[in-house]
Design an enzyme around this catalytic site. Sequence first.
Site, PDB file in Angstrom:
ATOM      1  CB  THR A  68      -0.966  -0.226   1.368  1.00 47.07           C
ATOM      2  OG1 THR A  68      -2.003   0.838   1.173  1.00 47.07           O
ATOM      3  CG2 THR A  68      -0.404  -0.055   2.532  1.00 47.07           C
ATOM      4  CE  LYS A  72      -1.694   0.627  -3.501  1.00 43.65           C
ATOM      5  NZ  LYS A  72      -3.105   1.216  -3.666  1.00 43.65           N
ATOM      6  CG  ASP A 108      -5.789  -0.849  -5.945  1.00 38.88           C
ATOM      7  OD1 ASP A 108      -6.216  -1.449  -4.733  1.00 38.88           O
ATOM      8  OD2 ASP A 108      -5.052   0.042  -5.801  1.00 38.88           O
ATOM      9  CB  ALA A 135      -5.252  13.506 -10.608  1.00 33.43           C
ATOM     10  NE  ARG A 159      -4.170  19.744  -3.430  1.00 32.34           N
ATOM     11  CZ  ARG A 159      -3.975  19.091  -2.262  1.00 32.34           C
ATOM     12  NH1 ARG A 159      -4.345  19.677  -1.090  1.00 32.34           N
ATOM     13  NH2 ARG A 159      -3.040  18.131  -2.234  1.00 32.34           N
ATOM     14  CB  THR A 160      -2.092  19.494  -8.496  1.00 31.90           C
ATOM     15  OG1 THR A 160      -2.211  19.459  -7.210  1.00 31.90           O
ATOM     16  CG2 THR A 160      -1.067  20.227  -9.029  1.00 31.90           C
ATOM     17  CD  GLU A 162       0.319  21.954 -12.676  1.00 26.82           C
ATOM     18  OE1 GLU A 162      -1.018  22.145 -12.461  1.00 26.82           O
ATOM     19  OE2 GLU A 162       1.183  22.584 -12.006  1.00 26.82           O
ATOM     20  CB  ILE A 223     -11.972   4.891  -2.883  1.00 27.40           C
ATOM     21  CG1 ILE A 223     -10.989   6.207  -2.701  1.00 27.40           C
ATOM     22  CG2 ILE A 223     -12.434   4.716  -4.539  1.00 27.40           C
ATOM     23  CD1 ILE A 223      -9.510   5.771  -3.305  1.00 27.40           C
TER      24      ILE A 223
HETATM   25  P1  ATR Z   1      -3.814   7.734  -4.117  1.00 29.73           P
HETATM   26  O1  ATR Z   1      -2.513   6.770  -4.563  1.00 29.73           O
HETATM   27  O2  ATR Z   1      -4.317   6.838  -3.034  1.00 29.73           O
HETATM   28  O3  ATR Z   1      -4.777   8.172  -4.942  1.00 29.73           O
HETATM   29  P2  ATR Z   1      -2.338  10.025  -3.740  1.00 29.73           P
HETATM   30  O4  ATR Z   1      -1.377  10.020  -5.092  1.00 29.73           O
HETATM   31  O5  ATR Z   1      -1.784  10.921  -2.660  1.00 29.73           O
HETATM   32  O6  ATR Z   1      -2.887   8.824  -3.318  1.00 29.73           O
HETATM   33  O7  ATR Z   1      -3.905  11.054  -4.424  1.00 29.73           O
HETATM   34  C1  ATR Z   1      -4.175  11.524  -3.592  1.00 29.73           C
HETATM   35  C2  ATR Z   1      -5.404  12.452  -4.063  1.00 29.73           C
HETATM   36  O8  ATR Z   1      -6.189  13.286  -3.219  1.00 29.73           O
HETATM   37  C3  ATR Z   1      -4.865  13.771  -5.307  1.00 29.73           C
HETATM   38  O9  ATR Z   1      -5.668  13.695  -6.479  1.00 29.73           O
HETATM   39  C4  ATR Z   1      -4.647  14.837  -4.309  1.00 29.73           C
HETATM   40  O10 ATR Z   1      -4.814  16.212  -5.110  1.00 29.73           O
HETATM   41  P3  ATR Z   1      -3.450  16.814  -5.392  1.00 29.73           P
HETATM   42  O11 ATR Z   1      -3.113  16.021  -6.904  1.00 29.73           O
HETATM   43  O12 ATR Z   1      -3.674  18.265  -5.979  1.00 29.73           O
HETATM   44  O13 ATR Z   1      -2.303  16.780  -4.464  1.00 29.73           O
HETATM   45  C5  ATR Z   1      -6.008  14.931  -3.516  1.00 29.73           C
HETATM   46  N1  ATR Z   1      -6.125  15.589  -2.470  1.00 29.73           N
HETATM   47  C6  ATR Z   1      -5.306  15.189  -1.135  1.00 29.73           C
HETATM   48  N2  ATR Z   1      -5.672  16.168  -0.282  1.00 29.73           N
HETATM   49  C7  ATR Z   1      -6.565  17.234  -0.821  1.00 29.73           C
HETATM   50  C8  ATR Z   1      -7.131  18.467  -0.616  1.00 29.73           C
HETATM   51  N3  ATR Z   1      -6.867  18.889   0.717  1.00 29.73           N
HETATM   52  N4  ATR Z   1      -7.922  19.211  -1.471  1.00 29.73           N
HETATM   53  C9  ATR Z   1      -7.966  18.515  -2.581  1.00 29.73           C
HETATM   54  N5  ATR Z   1      -7.415  17.512  -3.102  1.00 29.73           N
HETATM   55  C10 ATR Z   1      -6.556  16.781  -2.275  1.00 29.73           C
END
Ligand code: ATR
Length: 285
Positions: A68, A72, A108, A135, A159-160, A162, A223
């Site tokens: 996890t 990964k 997954d 993303a 949020r991001t 790109e 999820i």
């Molecule tokens: P996983 O592999 O479990 O999907 P991850 O790669 O850390 O975990 O992705 C977390 C997601 O949650 C990302 O899309 C992240 O947005 P960013 O790409 O902008 O970082 C999103 N995320 C986490 N905290 C957030 C917050 N406070 N507001 C909006 N999006 C958030």
Amino acid sequence: MSDLLIDGPRACVTGHPIAHSRSPMIHNYWLKTLNIKGHYDRVDTPPDIFPSFIRTMRDKGYVGCNVTLPNKELAYQIADVKTDRANRLRAANTLWFEGERLHADNTDIEGFLFNLDERAPGWDHKLDKAVILGAGGAAAAIIQALSERRASKIIIVNRTLEKAEDLARRFVGSIETTSFEKISEALDQATFLVNTTSLGMKGQPPLDLDLSRVNKNALVTDIVYVPLITNFLKSAQNRGLSIVDGLGMLLHQAAPGFEHWFGQRPHVTAELRALIEADISQVNP
Ligand code: ATR
């Protein structure tokens, strides 16, 4: 008891942090109910020690492991043989040995699909406009799952921006991207909506969205499974939308690994689900 005194094959979940993982509860339940000798542990593996753990895990008696966050991608790179789905995502959550070779899969996708097939049969007829929040790695698995079920249109909201764009480029088909500031247009007449961000998880900020423009026949899923019914799912429910919680994805992604390590395909039963639900509600009253 010394680790070496445990009879039968051993497997484990690796990651960092790992204390919260429900995987030991799931696999040890299956071992017990199927009357198989063996054990499933949790092993804390920050990324700097993960490769050496994998190199030595056989000597420690492990026939394989789940992987996890945050390992990964590393797990995928280290493995000798990879399934198509692991190759597609360049990330692995399940490792096992066949002879000397370490195999990797990403279950997954299967976990996500089995959960929805079980709890919302026919859900994949509602994929005219699918909106994915987030993303990261989980979003990638879900985009692959939705592509396999021939989603007509997918919109990634992140949020991001790109990161959403990078992810969209990895897939063929109609995938659009947008930011949370412009989400209301994305949600307009959406027929499928899934949260893959950590928002709404216990200890994280809430996910608070206006769902008034979502199609009234839409399916909404998350999820996040702690809490089981997130605020996001509650607000979908309050609008009369169909919902599916995220616990089933966790349960179903576990089954293929169990079969590799312990030789039998286990079932995701109502009793297992109730056991994990009770644990979640106890920790999070
Ligand atoms: P996983 O592999 O479990 O999907 P991850 O790669 O850390 O975990 O992705 C977390 C997601 O949650 C990302 O899309 C992240 O947005 P960013 O790409 O902008 O970082 C999103 N995320 C986490 N905290 C957030 C917050 N406070 N507001 C909006 N999006 C958030």
